[in-house]
Scaffold this motif. Structure first.
Motif, PDB file in Angstrom:
ATOM      1  N   LEU A  66       0.840  -1.189   0.000  1.00 49.95           N
ATOM      2  CA  LEU A  66       0.000   0.000   0.000  1.00 49.95           C
ATOM      3  C   LEU A  66       0.881   1.247   0.000  1.00 49.95           C
ATOM      4  O   LEU A  66       2.062   1.183   0.347  1.00 49.95           O
ATOM      5  N   PRO A  67       0.327   2.403  -0.370  1.00 57.41           N
ATOM      6  CA  PRO A  67       1.125   3.639  -0.390  1.00 57.41           C
ATOM      7  C   PRO A  67       1.696   3.967   0.985  1.00 57.41           C
ATOM      8  O   PRO A  67       1.138   3.587   2.017  1.00 57.41           O
ATOM      9  N   ASP A  68       2.781   4.699   0.975  1.00 57.79           N
ATOM     10  CA  ASP A  68       3.468   5.119   2.179  1.00 57.79           C
ATOM     11  C   ASP A  68       2.533   5.852   3.127  1.00 57.79           C
ATOM     12  O   ASP A  68       1.724   6.686   2.729  1.00 57.79           O
TER      13      ASP A  68
ATOM     14  N   ASP B 160      -2.778  12.093 -11.031  1.00 55.40           N
ATOM     15  CA  ASP B 160      -3.025  11.238 -12.190  1.00 55.40           C
ATOM     16  C   ASP B 160      -3.083   9.775 -11.781  1.00 55.40           C
ATOM     17  O   ASP B 160      -3.955   9.025 -12.236  1.00 55.40           O
ATOM     18  N   LYS B 161      -2.175   9.362 -10.898  1.00 52.16           N
ATOM     19  CA  LYS B 161      -2.182   7.967 -10.455  1.00 52.16           C
ATOM     20  C   LYS B 161      -3.420   7.668  -9.631  1.00 52.16           C
ATOM     21  O   LYS B 161      -3.976   6.558  -9.688  1.00 52.16           O
ATOM     22  N   ARG B 162      -3.890   8.629  -8.864  1.00 54.88           N
ATOM     23  CA  ARG B 162      -5.117   8.420  -8.087  1.00 54.88           C
ATOM     24  C   ARG B 162      -6.295   8.123  -8.999  1.00 54.88           C
ATOM     25  O   ARG B 162      -7.127   7.267  -8.696  1.00 54.88           O
ATOM     26  N   TYR B 163      -6.376   8.834 -10.127  1.00 52.83           N
ATOM     27  CA  TYR B 163      -7.470   8.586 -11.057  1.00 52.83           C
ATOM     28  C   TYR B 163      -7.292   7.264 -11.792  1.00 52.83           C
ATOM     29  O   TYR B 163      -8.265   6.555 -12.049  1.00 52.83           O
ATOM     30  N   ARG B 164      -6.042   6.938 -12.152  1.00 53.70           N
ATOM     31  CA  ARG B 164      -5.798   5.699 -12.899  1.00 53.70           C
ATOM     32  C   ARG B 164      -5.992   4.461 -12.036  1.00 53.70           C
ATOM     33  O   ARG B 164      -6.465   3.436 -12.514  1.00 53.70           O
ATOM     34  N   GLN B 165      -5.593   4.559 -10.785  1.00 52.28           N
ATOM     35  CA  GLN B 165      -5.702   3.421  -9.869  1.00 52.28           C
ATOM     36  C   GLN B 165      -6.635   3.805  -8.733  1.00 52.28           C
ATOM     37  O   GLN B 165      -6.240   3.895  -7.576  1.00 52.28           O
ATOM     38  N   ARG B 166      -7.888   4.048  -9.081  1.00 50.28           N
ATOM     39  CA  ARG B 166      -8.854   4.506  -8.090  1.00 50.28           C
ATOM     40  C   ARG B 166      -8.998   3.495  -6.950  1.00 50.28           C
ATOM     41  O   ARG B 166      -9.252   3.871  -5.807  1.00 50.28           O
ATOM     42  N   TYR B 167      -8.828   2.228  -7.239  1.00 50.35           N
ATOM     43  CA  TYR B 167      -8.947   1.200  -6.196  1.00 50.35           C
ATOM     44  C   TYR B 167      -7.901   1.425  -5.109  1.00 50.35           C
ATOM     45  O   TYR B 167      -8.183   1.264  -3.913  1.00 50.35           O
ATOM     46  N   VAL B 168      -6.677   1.818  -5.502  1.00 49.16           N
ATOM     47  CA  VAL B 168      -5.645   2.129  -4.510  1.00 49.16           C
ATOM     48  C   VAL B 168      -5.971   3.450  -3.821  1.00 49.16           C
ATOM     49  O   VAL B 168      -5.765   3.610  -2.613  1.00 49.16           O
TER      50      VAL B 168
END
Length: 604
Positions: free
Chosen positions: A224-226, A235-243
């Motif tokens: 999981l993220p730090d 951008d990554k939040r939108y691409r990997q919304r599950y994370v």
């Protein structure tokens, strides 16, 4: 006993110290039974670690050496690719070890008795230090492990499910042999666990499940993220919304509120006697709006089809067929620009009511939005990006002419039909406040009605912060609206604005088939003229195109015009943007924040 701090793969000095420490980072235990990883433990007072704590993986052998090399890199807000792959390799090895012991790291299910929030509610009166261990106090829960701490022989895990979080307590003293160490070796942050046990509130007031047994239900392979930086790359939040939803629980709350908005809209419409219907997404002609459509091809039929740009024309066909109140909540697709307010795929509700006019739709718009606000917020005042918005009814209702005069000082009702004079007055009045793009748009206006609308969009629209119905639009830009019964050149149409953006659009619907055909044909001619001009401009360029927005083809929906000739009753209709309503009620600055998986550019 020394309480060791949480670590992650990018916290170099601390991790090297912890790898040699005799006190465990996270203390787990397990009891082996077929296909189940079990734990027994008791409670002890402790505060819970952050819900987005860093992951802990203890590498061994070659994986340890590889991870060690990776850890020598400087700390960074996000896990590097090499660290990520090292963690994945370690966890894959754990999966193999579990299976070698006859344990399934990907379970078939788990019988839950409660959610985390249900336990918090049921045992809210349990005193500090008290334990509820009666027969009815044995519970079973499941969720993702998002944090953990260790105090010698005790491990503290935070479990998060769909409703919230609760703490798990694991005590080595209640376990036999090396179960505690075995569990520590196989469970990581991010794993999904099922747990059974009794309930206790710690001396410090933390409600906890004193775990008697638990099982790994899903073994997570990626970290999981730090904890401290989280998932911050937009951008990554939108691409990997599950994370994004794991790392930022408040994101999931936005989509729960979105679901509540949709449910409340549907409840309101059903209570008023409207019937929900479904109309085609694939259409032979893209009608109901002026927008560039997505085009696809049906192989069996051998024809091109369009993804709908509105639900309007088919819903009106339902009125022709005898329905008097219909609505549809549906996805709309427009092959146009992307911004904080626009996504190529978005959701609207359109509704149509026979024997009513646009005045009734204003009342309905107020009803829908206020009911949604009460359902989501419990009140009719809200903060949107630092501005207080009041949704108390009634909302302001004013004509476009009056609003333009109020803000700009230009009275279009006195300018007549002379387009050149109107442009000259507009540019002389507003020139110093216009940029080059706005001036070019004004110069390109084809009629006084288009010019009035352009001035409204440039100088008035951004100032409409509190709920405002803008009434009586020019006929040139309203091809589907009924002519105004008292003002020549205008239509009975309104748009709803809140926070400077459009939330809704409504008409007294045009039912005259001859008038409707003439307006749509004129719209097609105007578009073809712009298309030819755009093509000519692009032909003069050596490479590429300047702008393809006007190059698409517009087709006439002849079947809709045929339906009108059978007779459609007097009616009003309205479309509301559900995404924008959710933005307003969740204080979200971008439409991408309220769409779970927005359309994005291809990642380079």
């Amino acid at each position: 006993m020394e309480a060791l701090k949480l670590w992650n793969l990018t916290s170099q000095p601390l991790k090297r110290h912890l790898l040699h420490s005799t006190t465990s980072i996270t203390s787990y235990a397990f009891r082996r039974t077929p296909r189940t990883l079990l734990l027994r433990s008791s409670s002890s007072s402790s505060s819970t670690a952050s819900s987005s704590a860093p992951d802990i993986d203890k590498p061994t052998g070659a994986a340890s050496r590889a991870a060690g090399r990776n850890r020598r890199a400087p700390a960074s807000p996000t896990t590097s690719t090499s660290d990520r792959e090292a963690v994945r390799a370690i966890r894959l090895k754990k999966v193999e070890e579990l299976r070698s012991k006859g344990l399934d790291p990907y379970a078939y299910g788990w019988e839950k008795t409660h959610s985390a929030n249900q336990l918090q509610d049921i045992y809210r009166d349990l005193g500090n230090g008290e334990e509820a261990s009666g027969e009815n106090d044995h519970v079973s829960i499941a969720g993702r492990i998002v944090a953990r701490r260790a105090f010698g022989k005790l491990a503290f895990l935070t479990l998060r499910d769909d409703s919230g979080t609760i703490q798990l307590y694991c005590d080595k003293e209640r376990l036999i042999d090396d179960q505690f160490e075995q569990l520590k070796a196989h469970v990581d942050i991010g794993d999904i666990l099922g747990a059974r046990g009794s309930i206790k509130r710690t001396e410090k007031g933390e409600l906890s499940v004193c775990v008697l047994s638990f099982a790994i239900l899903t073994k997570s392979l990626l970290p999981l993220p730090d904890k401290y930086h989280g998932l911050t790359d937009i951008d990554k939040r939108y691409r990997q919304r599950y994370v994004d939803m794991i790392a930022n629980p408040e994101v999931a709350d936005v989509f729960r509120k979105r679901a509540k908005v949709v449910s409340e809209i549907r409840r309101t419409m059903d209570s008023l006697g409207y019937i929900e219907v479904e109309t085609p997404v694939l259409q032979g002609a893209a009608g109901g709006a002026e927008a560039r459509p997505f085009i696809t091809h049906h192989n069996s039929l051998g024809r091109d089809l369009y993804l709908r740009i509105a639900t309007e024309l088919h819903l009106k066909r339902m009125l022709v067929g005898g329905f008097e109140k219909v609505y549809e909540i549906g996805r709309i697709f427009r092959n146009e620009g992307i911004s904080t307010r626009h996504n190529p795929e978005f959701t609207t509700i359109e509704m149509y009511e026979a024997y009513s006019d646009y005045q009734s739709m204003m009342n309905l718009a107020e009803e829908i939005v206020t009911q949604c606000a009460v359902a989501v917020l419990g009140k009719l005042t809200l903060d949107y990006q630092g501005v207080e918005i009041c949704l108390e009814r009634p909302w302001r209702r004013e004509t476009m002419h009056n609003l333009v005069k109020e803000v700009s000082g230009i009275d279009f009702s006195e300018l007549g039909d002379d387009l050149e004079v109107a442009k000259k007055v507009t540019l002389s009045t507003l020139g110093n406040n216009l940029d080059a793009k706005d001036k070019a748009s004004i110069e390109a206006c084809q009629s006084v009605g288009h010019l009035l609308n352009e001035v409204f969009e440039v100088v008035v629209e951004p100032k409409l912060i509190q709920p405002t119905f803008v009434l009586d639009y020019p006929i040139e830009i309203s091809p589907l609206a009924k002519p105004h019964r008292r003002s020549i050149g205008l239509t009975e149409r309104f748009e709803l604005f809140i926070c400077g953006r459009e939330l809704g659009n409504a008409f007294s619907e045009l039912t005259d088939p001859i008038d409707q055909r003439g307006r749509l044909e004129d719209q097609v001619r105007q578009h073809e003229k712009k298309r030819a001009e755009a093509a000519s401009r692009n032909a003069d360029k050596k490479e590429g195109t300047e702008n393809e927005d006007d190059l698409y083809e517009v087709t006439l929906d002849d079947d809709f015009l045929t339906a009108l000739e059978y007779g459609m009753p007097p009616a009003s209709g309205m479309g509301l943007g559900i995404d924008r309503i959710v933005m307003l009620l969740t204080n979200s600055p971008s439409i991408r924040d309220v769409i779970a998986f927005p359309v994005l550019k291809v990642q380079q």
